[in-house]
Structures are given as structure tokens and as C-alpha cells.
Design a protein around this motif. Structure first.
Motif, PDB file in Angstrom:
ATOM      1  N   ALA A   1       0.828  -1.178   0.020  1.00 57.84           N
ATOM      2  CA  ALA A   1       0.050   0.116   0.065  1.00 57.84           C
ATOM      3  C   ALA A   1       0.887   1.337  -0.133  1.00 57.84           C
ATOM      4  O   ALA A   1       0.586   2.321  -0.755  1.00 57.84           O
ATOM      5  CB  ALA A   1      -0.967   0.181   1.047  1.00 57.84           C
TER       6      ALA A   1
ATOM      7  N   LEU B   1       0.612   6.965  -6.353  1.00 56.57           N
ATOM      8  CA  LEU B   1      -0.706   7.947  -6.691  1.00 56.57           C
ATOM      9  C   LEU B   1      -0.595   9.339  -6.487  1.00 56.57           C
ATOM     10  O   LEU B   1      -0.764  10.169  -7.285  1.00 56.57           O
ATOM     11  CB  LEU B   1      -1.641   7.256  -5.872  1.00 56.57           C
ATOM     12  CG  LEU B   1      -2.973   8.055  -5.688  1.00 56.57           C
ATOM     13  CD1 LEU B   1      -3.906   7.718  -7.107  1.00 56.57           C
ATOM     14  CD2 LEU B   1      -3.884   7.648  -4.384  1.00 56.57           C
TER      15      LEU B   1
ATOM     16  N   ALA C   1      -6.647   7.009   0.738  1.00 61.80           N
ATOM     17  CA  ALA C   1      -5.894   5.728   0.150  1.00 61.80           C
ATOM     18  C   ALA C   1      -5.514   5.049   1.278  1.00 61.80           C
ATOM     19  O   ALA C   1      -5.697   3.866   1.427  1.00 61.80           O
ATOM     20  CB  ALA C   1      -4.861   6.263  -0.741  1.00 61.80           C
ATOM     21  N   VAL C   2      -5.015   5.737   2.394  1.00 62.03           N
ATOM     22  CA  VAL C   2      -4.844   5.221   3.472  1.00 62.03           C
ATOM     23  C   VAL C   2      -5.781   4.607   4.288  1.00 62.03           C
ATOM     24  O   VAL C   2      -5.489   3.486   4.743  1.00 62.03           O
ATOM     25  CB  VAL C   2      -3.999   6.094   4.559  1.00 62.03           C
ATOM     26  CG1 VAL C   2      -4.114   5.849   6.133  1.00 62.03           C
ATOM     27  CG2 VAL C   2      -3.109   6.686   4.132  1.00 62.03           C
TER      28      VAL C   2
ATOM     29  N   THR D   1      -4.548  11.284  -0.317  1.00 59.56           N
ATOM     30  CA  THR D   1      -3.581  10.304   0.378  1.00 59.56           C
ATOM     31  C   THR D   1      -4.554   9.683   1.451  1.00 59.56           C
ATOM     32  O   THR D   1      -4.245   8.519   1.903  1.00 59.56           O
ATOM     33  CB  THR D   1      -2.555  11.373   0.640  1.00 59.56           C
ATOM     34  OG1 THR D   1      -1.804  11.791  -0.393  1.00 59.56           O
ATOM     35  CG2 THR D   1      -1.608  10.437   1.584  1.00 59.56           C
TER      36      THR D   1
ATOM     37  N   ILE E   1      -7.560   2.941  -6.782  1.00 61.16           N
ATOM     38  CA  ILE E   1      -6.484   2.968  -7.795  1.00 61.16           C
ATOM     39  C   ILE E   1      -6.939   3.021  -9.269  1.00 61.16           C
ATOM     40  O   ILE E   1      -6.753   4.037  -9.991  1.00 61.16           O
ATOM     41  CB  ILE E   1      -5.540   1.988  -7.502  1.00 61.16           C
ATOM     42  CG1 ILE E   1      -4.805   2.367  -6.236  1.00 61.16           C
ATOM     43  CG2 ILE E   1      -4.437   2.389  -8.651  1.00 61.16           C
ATOM     44  CD1 ILE E   1      -4.230   3.726  -5.907  1.00 61.16           C
TER      45      ILE E   1
ATOM     46  N   THR F   1       0.723   4.122  -2.605  1.00 58.86           N
ATOM     47  CA  THR F   1       0.157   5.494  -2.303  1.00 58.86           C
ATOM     48  C   THR F   1       1.031   6.503  -2.700  1.00 58.86           C
ATOM     49  O   THR F   1       0.693   7.467  -3.366  1.00 58.86           O
ATOM     50  CB  THR F   1      -0.200   5.446  -0.808  1.00 58.86           C
ATOM     51  OG1 THR F   1      -0.965   4.415  -0.626  1.00 58.86           O
ATOM     52  CG2 THR F   1      -0.611   6.761  -0.464  1.00 58.86           C
TER      53      THR F   1
ATOM     54  N   PHE G   1      -8.763  -0.951  -2.002  1.00 63.41           N
ATOM     55  CA  PHE G   1      -7.643  -0.087  -2.482  1.00 63.41           C
ATOM     56  C   PHE G   1      -7.505  -0.063  -4.170  1.00 63.41           C
ATOM     57  O   PHE G   1      -7.266   0.984  -4.624  1.00 63.41           O
ATOM     58  CB  PHE G   1      -6.103  -0.572  -1.598  1.00 63.41           C
ATOM     59  CG  PHE G   1      -5.127   0.467  -2.077  1.00 63.41           C
ATOM     60  CD1 PHE G   1      -4.854   1.300  -1.069  1.00 63.41           C
ATOM     61  CD2 PHE G   1      -4.228   0.274  -3.217  1.00 63.41           C
ATOM     62  CE1 PHE G   1      -4.017   2.324  -1.393  1.00 63.41           C
ATOM     63  CE2 PHE G   1      -3.219   1.120  -3.306  1.00 63.41           C
ATOM     64  CZ  PHE G   1      -3.154   2.229  -2.533  1.00 63.41           C
TER      65      PHE G   1
ATOM     66  N   SER H   1      -6.508   1.253   2.624  1.00 61.58           N
ATOM     67  CA  SER H   1      -5.406   0.246   2.845  1.00 61.58           C
ATOM     68  C   SER H   1      -5.597  -0.217   4.126  1.00 61.58           C
ATOM     69  O   SER H   1      -4.982  -1.573   4.380  1.00 61.58           O
ATOM     70  CB  SER H   1      -3.962   1.044   2.797  1.00 61.58           C
ATOM     71  OG  SER H   1      -3.814   1.711   3.849  1.00 61.58           O
TER      72      SER H   1
END
Length: 363
Positions: free
Chosen positions: A6, A13, A35-36, A32, A51, A10, A47, A39
Motif C-alpha cells: 500500500a 498515486l 488511500a490510507v 492520500t 486506484i 500510495t 484499495f 489500505s
């Protein structure tokens, strides 16, 4: 999801968003954090869906960008076309899926601690939250593909909320074209195929903890908990269809609740920066009207406004509402559509699988 996978993804990304100017600085920060949050889920599927949606969305935004900028205007008066997306736009597309992802991660961890189920695979007919997560991304991907590619159609859009299905300028909220509708289903298909690849389906005939708990691993269509090729094909078809319907719902909501403002001189739709509402009267017009009020007096000014032929040409409004009510902005419409399609997807799956809807709150 494994942190060693991850974390670099990230970073990649963030770098892509920065290098391609896809997001504003605050948009990058919110993306961000999103995304966290994805994950944290034990599975890699949420996730991966995030993406794929981001990459697909930014890719279609860049398609014939030089053509798109000539089709609409921005509220500041410059050429149109989608610029860097803001943090509000990021949240409008992903906050529902983020909430469902965190809730499902909590459920999986609770079940793992109690030993009631395995995190290893997803049994057929269980976990409505998974349906909600996938439905969110299928719908917003469909909407993005439809908007970004449909505007390139050589035929004028037709207003989906109009009884006569009348023609409207490109970029009008609620305006649909055949190319746009097909593009929407294509966007939805990208999420459907991704989910079919990355979701940990309980396979038919395999020996697993889930198979023991749910009785057997026969195909789901035969009353078991396994996902065979028929179940997966039905899943891909259902997700693709549902996402495409989400794009049409977004057009209906936009055509009804979101005002489409047109420049009276060029006939082009004016887009709000960052998905915000477009003021019908520009700042220059407000100055002119204030000047006119001072010159002829408030009473005469009110009469001139009501009798447009009495107003000098330089004071005529340069913007007009083509369609819709100015109730919501574009971000609110997207969020409402994503919420409806996510909840609606879970409701439909609940009915089809005969699974109580309240199971989404069960640990």
C-alpha cells in the motif's frame, strides 16, 4: 492490505496526481488520506478499486482535452475543460466507499477475533458492504467516463429530464448522448472487471474455513457459498449495469436539481470551478447594474429590469439558466448519486440473496 504494498502504491498515486496536475494540493492530501483509509482493509480490493477509478478517471479527462476546452467556458470567463480536481471533488466520489470500507474492515477484524469467519474469502450471498463499495466505484467511474467522453459526441445532447427530450448545448447537466451512455457502461465495466479479479471470492469445491462455516462450497446459484464462473459472470454483468444506471441517475439529478448556466453571447455552458455553482450574474454585470441604479434611480431601475426592452444593451444579462434548479452544485449531485447507488446496490443484493439489510451493522 499489506503495508509494504500500500505504501509505495500510495506514493505512486500522489506522484502521478502531482506530476499530471490531476489534483490540487489539498486534493492530493485528501486523496492520500482516502488511500490510507482503504489500505486499512484486510483485503486489497477496496484499495485496487480506488486506484483503478483514479487512473481511469484522469485518463479520460485528458482525452481530446484541447477539443473539450473549446466546448464550454469556466465561471471566470476562460475556456472550459476539467482542471485539477479539488478535495471536495475527491470526497464526493470516494467518501461513501471510504465509510463502507472502514465499516467492513471493522467487521472482518471482529469476526477474526471471535473466530466466527475467515478473512480469507468472500462467500456468495454474504457481506452486503462489499456490494456497496463496488457499487460506489462502478457508479462514479461510469459518471466520469460518460461526462468526459460523451461531451465529444458529434451529436448534440438531449435533456433527459425534458418531456420532449430537447437538444441542449454540450456540457449541460442532464444532457445525454448515445456515446456518453455507452462510455458510462465502459467505465462501469472497468470496475466490474477489476472487482472480479481482486475480490477474494470463495471458490467452488475448495476446502476453506468459510466453506465449513457455511456448510459447503457448492456454487452459489445451487445454494452453496462458492463463486463459480457463472456467479462471477453474473456479478460482472450486474455491476456493469448498476454503474451505468448510476450515470443516468446522475444525469437526472443534475438536470433537475443543478442549474446549467449558459453564456448568452456564445451559447456555451459555463462550468463552475471545482464543481461549484455558477453565478448567473457575473461580477462585471453587478457593477454595471449598480451603476445603472445610481444613474436612473432605484424605482426606474426596477422597472427597467422587469421590462428588458427598456434596459440598454450593455446592461443585458450575459448569462441565463438553460435547465435545472439551483439547489445543488455538481459535487453535491455526485455525492448524492454515489450514496443512492451504494445503498441501492446493497438493498437489491439484500433482496436477491434474502439477506437482512441490517446485517451491514453486524460484527
Amino acid at each position: 492490505m499489506k503495508s509494504y504494498i500500500a505504501a509505495p502504491m500510495t506514493v505512486a498515486l500522489v506522484y502521478r496526481a502531482y506530476s499530471h496536475n490531476s489534483l490540487t494540493p489539498l486534493g492530493i492530501l485528501v486523496a492520500t488520506l482516502t488511500a490510507v483509509a482503504h489500505s486499512i482493509h484486510p483485503w486489497s480490493a477496496p484499495f485496487a478499486l480506488l486506484i483503478v477509478f483514479f487512473i481511469g478517471g484522469t485518463a479520460v479527462t485528458k482525452v481530446k482535452h484541447e477539443v473539450k476546452v473549446r466546448l464550454t467556458l469556466t465561471s471566470s470567463g476562460s475556456s472550459g475543460g476539467e482542471g485539477a480536481r479539488t478535495h471536495v471533488q475527491v470526497l464526493a466520489n470516494s467518501v461513501v466507499a471510504t465509510a463502507l470500507t472502514l465499516l467492513h474492515a471493522r467487521q472482518l477484524l471482529a469476526r477474526d477475533k471471535s473466530g466466527t469467519a475467515s478473512q480469507g474469502c468472500w462467500p456468495y450471498g454474504e457481506d452486503l458492504l462489499v456490494v456497496g463499495i463496488v457499487a460506489n466505484y462502478a457508479a462514479v467511474a461510469a459518471d466520469t467516463f460518460s461526462s468526459e467522453l460523451g461531451i465529444l459526441s458529434t451529436r448534440k445532447p438531449r435533456l433527459i429530464t425534458s418531456p420532449s427530450f430537447r437538444e441542449v448545448p454540450p456540457g449541460t447537466n442532464g444532457g445525454v448522448t448515445v456515446i456518453g451512455i455507452l462510455a458510462g457502461f465502459l467505465g462501469s465495466l472497468t470496475i466490474a472487471l477489476t472487482s472480479a479479479i481482486v475480490l477474494p471470492f470463495c471458490v467452488v469445491g475448495a476446502t476453506s474455513t468459510a466453506g465449513k462455516i457455511f456448510g459447503d462450497n457448492q456454487p452459489g446459484l445451487e445454494g452453496g457459498s462458492g463463486w463459480g464462473w457463472q456467479e462471477k459472470l453474473m456479478w460482472i454483468g450486474a455491476v456493469t449495469l448498476w454503474g451505468g444506471l448510476g450515470s443516468l441517475l446522475d444525469s437526472i439529478l443534475g438536470g433537475w436539481l443543478q442549474a446549467s448556466v449558459v453564456d448568452a453571447r456564445t451559447g456555451k455552458v459555463i462550468e463552475g470551478l471545482g464543481g461549484k455553482k455558477v453565478p448567473v450574474e457575473s461580477s462585471a454585470q453587478r457593477v454595471d447594474n449598480n451603476d445603472l441604479r445610481r444613474r436612473i434611480g432605484p424605482k426606474e431601475h426596477r422597472q427597467a429590469v422587469h421590462q428588458s426592452t427598456s434596459v440598454p444593451i450593455e446592461y443585458h444579462a450575459s448569462r441565463k439558466i438553460e435547465t435545472g434548479l439551483s439547489v445543488l452544485d455538481n459535487n453535491s449531485v455526485n455525492l448524492l448519486m454515489a450514496l443512492i447507488m451504494s445503498i441501492g446496490g446493497m438493498v437489491v443484493a439484500s433482496w436477491y440473496w434474502n439477506l437482512p439489510l441490517q446485517s451491514i451493522l453486524r460484527t
